[in-house]
Design an enzyme around this catalytic site. Sequence first.
Site, PDB file in Angstrom:
ATOM      1  N   PRO A 141       0.845  -1.197   0.000  1.00 22.38           N
ATOM      2  CA  PRO A 141       0.000   0.000   0.000  1.00 22.38           C
ATOM      3  C   PRO A 141       0.878   1.244   0.000  1.00 22.38           C
ATOM      4  CG  PRO A 141      -0.065  -1.072   2.144  1.00 22.38           C
ATOM      5  CD  PRO A 141       0.734  -1.958   1.238  1.00 22.38           C
ATOM      6  N   HIS A 142       0.413   2.289  -0.664  1.00 27.69           N
ATOM      7  CA  HIS A 142       1.228   3.496  -0.725  1.00 27.69           C
ATOM      8  C   HIS A 142       0.348   4.733  -0.876  1.00 27.69           C
ATOM      9  CE1 HIS A 142       0.950   1.682  -4.736  1.00 27.69           C
ATOM     10  NE2 HIS A 142       0.843   2.914  -5.193  1.00 27.69           N
ATOM     11  N   GLY A 143       0.937   5.857  -0.459  1.00 25.91           N
ATOM     12  CA  GLY A 143       0.248   7.131  -0.562  1.00 25.91           C
ATOM     13  C   GLY A 143       1.238   8.264  -0.434  1.00 25.91           C
TER      14      GLY A 143
END
Length: 156
Positions: free
Chosen positions: A66-68
């Site tokens: 997951p990334h942001g």
Amino acid sequence: MEIADLLTGPEAVLASVKTSGKKALLAELASRAANVFGLEERRLFDRLIEREALGSTGIGGGIAIPHGRMPTLTTPRGVFARLAQPVAFDSIDERPVDIVFLLVAPEGAGADHLKALARVSRLLRDRSLVDKLRATESAEALYALLVESVQAQSAA
């Protein structure tokens, strides 16, 4: 970009996360990243949920990245988690996830964000490393495996 640049130490590693599902897992990761890197927890959680709405970051083989992006961050950072029990993550292979590497990048870090994502992806494609990560119990040992495996790959 090296894994040691992303994971600042064992404090950025969760060794045996017990969670009820994907959303709870993302909340746990956002909480740890907020504490370790001084980020706004709710804002990061919202960014992660928004990203997952575009398509799952479960890359298959029980692994998710997951990334942001966060405007207050100045350099990419990461949090690694090994789950006590796999959870459904809408992965491309529909398998549950038990190895997770959260990647958070500065708002304007286009190339750096992609390099970090590629680096983490390359690392987690190493089957023998992933097997060792699954068999390891402590945050310190997980951190050492992640950082030392990169150094070994660089030397080869």
